[in-house]
Design a protein around this motif. Structure first.
Motif, PDB file in Angstrom:
ATOM      1  N   UNK A 565      38.645  31.229  35.674  1.00 22.45           N
ATOM      2  CA  UNK A 565      39.267  30.731  36.884  1.00 22.45           C
ATOM      3  C   UNK A 565      39.917  31.794  37.739  1.00 22.45           C
ATOM      4  N   UNK A 566      39.903  33.055  37.299  1.00 19.71           N
ATOM      5  CA  UNK A 566      40.495  34.147  38.070  1.00 19.71           C
ATOM      6  C   UNK A 566      39.413  35.103  38.552  1.00 19.71           C
ATOM      7  N   UNK A 567      39.670  35.745  39.670  1.00 24.19           N
ATOM      8  CA  UNK A 567      38.691  36.667  40.242  1.00 24.19           C
ATOM      9  C   UNK A 567      39.062  38.126  40.021  1.00 24.19           C
ATOM     10  N   UNK A 568      40.285  38.363  39.576  1.00 25.24           N
ATOM     11  CA  UNK A 568      40.758  39.729  39.380  1.00 25.24           C
ATOM     12  C   UNK A 568      41.365  39.864  37.981  1.00 25.24           C
ATOM     13  N   UNK A 569      41.671  41.097  37.607  1.00 25.14           N
ATOM     14  CA  UNK A 569      42.238  41.337  36.272  1.00 25.14           C
ATOM     15  C   UNK A 569      43.328  42.393  36.339  1.00 25.14           C
ATOM     16  N   UNK A 570      44.233  42.272  37.305  1.00 23.02           N
ATOM     17  CA  UNK A 570      45.343  43.210  37.425  1.00 23.02           C
ATOM     18  C   UNK A 570      46.419  42.881  36.394  1.00 23.02           C
ATOM     19  N   UNK A 571      47.370  43.792  36.227  1.00 25.36           N
ATOM     20  CA  UNK A 571      48.407  43.627  35.197  1.00 25.36           C
ATOM     21  C   UNK A 571      49.231  42.367  35.413  1.00 25.36           C
ATOM     22  N   UNK A 572      49.432  41.998  36.677  1.00 22.77           N
ATOM     23  CA  UNK A 572      50.203  40.797  36.945  1.00 22.77           C
ATOM     24  C   UNK A 572      49.531  39.536  36.443  1.00 22.77           C
ATOM     25  N   UNK A 573      48.207  39.614  36.211  1.00 19.67           N
ATOM     26  CA  UNK A 573      47.444  38.451  35.769  1.00 19.67           C
ATOM     27  C   UNK A 573      47.201  38.425  34.256  1.00 19.67           C
ATOM     28  N   UNK A 574      47.490  39.516  33.556  1.00 20.56           N
ATOM     29  CA  UNK A 574      47.269  39.515  32.100  1.00 20.56           C
ATOM     30  C   UNK A 574      48.449  40.111  31.328  1.00 20.56           C
ATOM     31  N   UNK A 575      48.833  41.354  31.625  1.00 20.47           N
ATOM     32  CA  UNK A 575      49.942  41.965  30.878  1.00 20.47           C
ATOM     33  C   UNK A 575      51.253  41.220  31.102  1.00 20.47           C
ATOM     34  N   UNK A 576      51.479  40.718  32.316  1.00 18.79           N
ATOM     35  CA  UNK A 576      52.721  39.979  32.603  1.00 18.79           C
ATOM     36  C   UNK A 576      52.784  38.657  31.836  1.00 18.79           C
ATOM     37  N   UNK A 577      51.738  37.803  31.888  1.00 14.54           N
ATOM     38  CA  UNK A 577      51.814  36.572  31.098  1.00 14.54           C
ATOM     39  C   UNK A 577      51.849  36.813  29.594  1.00 14.54           C
ATOM     40  N   UNK A 578      51.243  37.895  29.117  1.00 15.60           N
ATOM     41  CA  UNK A 578      51.359  38.244  27.691  1.00 15.60           C
ATOM     42  C   UNK A 578      52.822  38.514  27.344  1.00 15.60           C
ATOM     43  N   UNK A 579      53.511  39.203  28.238  1.00 16.14           N
ATOM     44  CA  UNK A 579      54.931  39.483  28.035  1.00 16.14           C
ATOM     45  C   UNK A 579      55.727  38.187  27.958  1.00 16.14           C
ATOM     46  N   UNK A 580      55.436  37.270  28.874  1.00 16.18           N
ATOM     47  CA  UNK A 580      56.153  35.993  28.858  1.00 16.18           C
ATOM     48  C   UNK A 580      55.944  35.251  27.527  1.00 16.18           C
ATOM     49  N   UNK A 581      54.709  35.202  27.059  1.00 21.72           N
ATOM     50  CA  UNK A 581      54.404  34.496  25.814  1.00 21.72           C
ATOM     51  C   UNK A 581      55.175  35.093  24.631  1.00 21.72           C
ATOM     52  N   UNK A 582      55.291  36.420  24.605  1.00 16.32           N
ATOM     53  CA  UNK A 582      56.019  37.066  23.507  1.00 16.32           C
ATOM     54  C   UNK A 582      57.507  36.754  23.589  1.00 16.32           C
TER      55      UNK A 582
END
Length: 601
Positions: A565-582
């Motif tokens: 569902x996403x068109x990009x893979x910047x840090x705000x779209x993966x590393x940031x939500x990973x941080x939230x989950x942790x």
């Protein structure tokens, strides 16, 4: 003629014989010396004639006295040679009773248990059995090899047969036998084959903390991680001083700063992220900003320390400490902190980001160009390359470089783990282009853990605390800490961190009530000598709670692909939500209680 047993002549290694009548003669003459007077012996008397004591004035003949003197000198020489030899043997013997261990003794060496900060067992020794052979007494080598292979079909028969076909007294056959294999082999009753009890290293959590704990080889020697640190540090020092007998150990468990509960959460999130974003690798670490203790460190792919599967391959690389990377825009944290602390800029300063910056033949632009004059906060929250370069140029290259050095970003980190990598950057004078690209995280490589330590200093009041994997309280940490930023600068950085999660590139890291702050980093990787927009290394540095930071964290994911569902893979779209989950999962474990007056936008 009758002979007495020989006296050993230690000076030349031969035995000399003395006639019994000579001994009798010497004894009689010696008795004369012990009388109340001096014995007088006439020269014309036979040797076996009675000895007459004529009173105080009598003396032995010159010949008899010479023979006694020669005998005494001979005895003295013998004892002197014996004494010298004893001293020589004493000097050849290792001190403190240390000697080279036999193979049987070598495998008896034990290691201390390793536990986490709460006493949870992470590594221990368990009993195991090894099988060996004494080739000098093997009756039939071929038969022995065939019978051994029946129980252990994976044995390399030709190699084993070659090793056993000699006159040595000891050859290993196999280690870490299962109880079933041991019983079957014992039932074979092969002459010349024996068994030894040894210690095998066991890691109850398997891969959970592989890169921190490391592993041991078949001889129980540390290969990586804390296991190797123990061999090169505490255990080696105790053994050298004679305070430790590894065959009969009496030592306390080695405690680590890790928290197994936090470690489990971090690894679980990273494993899921590799699948969700189809990434190559990932790493993350959590640090106490007050003590420098590392509560968690995970690097994927990893290995199983119980089987050593993956060691010697890419999985063995600890990406948090042994890999250096261009980590991109997370580096802007330190450039902006240096600008504020040096007085080159203020929070109200304006920075012209309306046009790209051209240096020589290079043109530097913003990923999300605002084409505007930006405040310091806007440079941070919009992650402007142009604005960051303006800040670096305002303070000058010497000041910029000096602050990076103070924050520990330009030197190899001193850590308990082996294999810590050194950062890479231009060693000579930095050109304008080098200083510009380094300001936003390109042209300088460092380890993720180094960057995490510098982040902690940026938010904890400006104090650099060296990371450690061993338990340490705040008082102990402060003894080796040093002030690198002012308290005011650190407070301003906390403000920027929080603003970036509230309404900047780090919005997906927000956790209601926990006052999270952080900074994204999306770095293009070099492919075939040029930066590639299709290959990225994404990162996110964070701290919480920002009103009184206790913990800092870094998350790095290598070549993530756009999620569904996403068109990009910047840090705000993966590393940031990973941080939230942790953070959502570890905050309750660490006792960080949400504040009802804090909500995330």
């Amino acid at each position: 003629m009758t002979y007495v047993p020989p006296f050993a002549d230690h000076t030349n290694g031969r035995a000399s014989h003395v006639r019994q009548d000579d001994v009798s003669s010497w004894l009689r003459k010696a008795r004369g010396l012990l009388g109340s007077g001096t014995a007088a012996v006439h020269d014309d008397q036979p040797d076996d004639a009675p000895i007459h004591l004529d009173g105080q004035g009598k003396t032995l003949s010159d010949a008899t006295r010479s023979r006694l003197v020669m005998f005494a000198v001979g005895l003295a020489l013998v004892y002197a040679v014996i004494g010298v030899r004893l001293v020589d043997l004493a000097l050849d013997t290792p001190s403190a009773g240390v000697r080279a261990p036999t193979p049987q003794e070598q495998i008896a060496a034990h290691r201390p248990d390793i536990v986490d900060r709460n006493g949870v067992l992470m590594a221990t020794d368990v009993p195991a059995t090894a099988v060996y052979a004494d080739p000098s007494v093997l009756v039939d080598v071929d038969d022995a090899v065939d019978r051994l292979a029946v129980v252990m079909p994976d044995l390399q028969r030709d190699s084993l047969r070659q090793r056993l076909d000699n006159n040595s007294r000891f050859e290993w056959i196999a280690r870490d036998l299962t109880p079933a294999e041991r019983d079957l082999l014992m039932g074979q009753g092969i002459p010349g084959v024996g068994f030894l009890e040894e210690a095998r290293r066991f890691y109850p959590s398997g891969r959970l903390a592989a890169h921190v704990l490391g592993a041991v080889n078949v001889d129980h020697e540390g290969l990586e991680g804390i296991e190797r640190y123990l061999d090169n540090g505490p255990l080696a020092e105790l053994e050298a001083l004679g305070f430790l007998d590894r065959a009969n150990p009496d030592f306390a468990p080695q405690a680590l700063s890790l928290d197994v509960r936090v470690q489990h959460v971090v690894r679980d999130v990273l494993v899921q992220a590799l699948e969700t974003y189809q990434a190559m690798a990932a790493t993350a670490a959590v640090m106490d900003v007050r003590t420098g203790e590392i509560l968690s460190l995970v690097s994927l792919p990893d290995f199983d320390p119980n089987t050593r599967e993956g060691l010697g391959e890419e999985a063995a690389l600890n990406r948090a400490t042994g890999g250096v990377f261009e980590l991109g825009s997370v580096f802007k944290v330190f450039t902006i902190a240096a600008g504020l602390d040096s007085g080159a800029i203020t929070m109200d300063s304006q920075h012209d980001a309306r046009r790209p910056i051209r240096i020589g033949s290079s043109t530097i632009n913003d990923f999300h160009a605002r084409r505007a004059i930006l405040s310091t906060s806007e440079v941070f929250t919009s992650s402007s390359n142009i604005g960051t370069i303006r800040i670096a140029e305002a303070m000058g290259v010497p000041t910029q470089r000096a602050y990076y050095d103070r924050l520990g970003l330009l030197s190899r980190m001193d850590l308990e783990l082996p294999g810590v990598a050194s950062p890479f950057f231009p060693r000579g004078e930095w050109s304008r282009l080098s200083a510009a690209t380094i300001s936003f995280g390109h042209g300088l490589t460092t380890t993720p853990l180094q960057l995490l330590a510098a982040t902690s200093a940026s938010v904890n009041g400006g104090v650099y605390v060296a990371p450690t994997f061993l338990p340490r309280d705040e008082e102990q940490a402060m003894r080796g800490a040093h002030q690198v930023l002012s308290g005011q600068t650190s407070a301003q950085m906390r403000e920027l961190f929080r603003a970036n999660v509230d309404h900047g590139s780090g919005r997906r890291a927000a956790v209601d009530g926990l006052d999270v702050g952080g900074k994204t980093g999306t770095a293009e990787k070099i492919v075939d000598g040029v930066y590639s927009g299709d290959h990225r290394l994404n990162s996110f540095v964070s701290a919480f709670p920002m009103y009184d930071p206790q913990y800092a964290m870094i998350v790095v994911i290598d070549e993530p692909q756009p999620a569904e569902g996403q068109r990009s893979a910047t840090a705000g779209l993966n590393a940031a939500p990973m941080t939230r989950q942790i953070i959502e999962r570890i905050a309750p474990i660490l006792g960080v209680v949400p504040r009802v007056d804090v909500t995330s936008q």
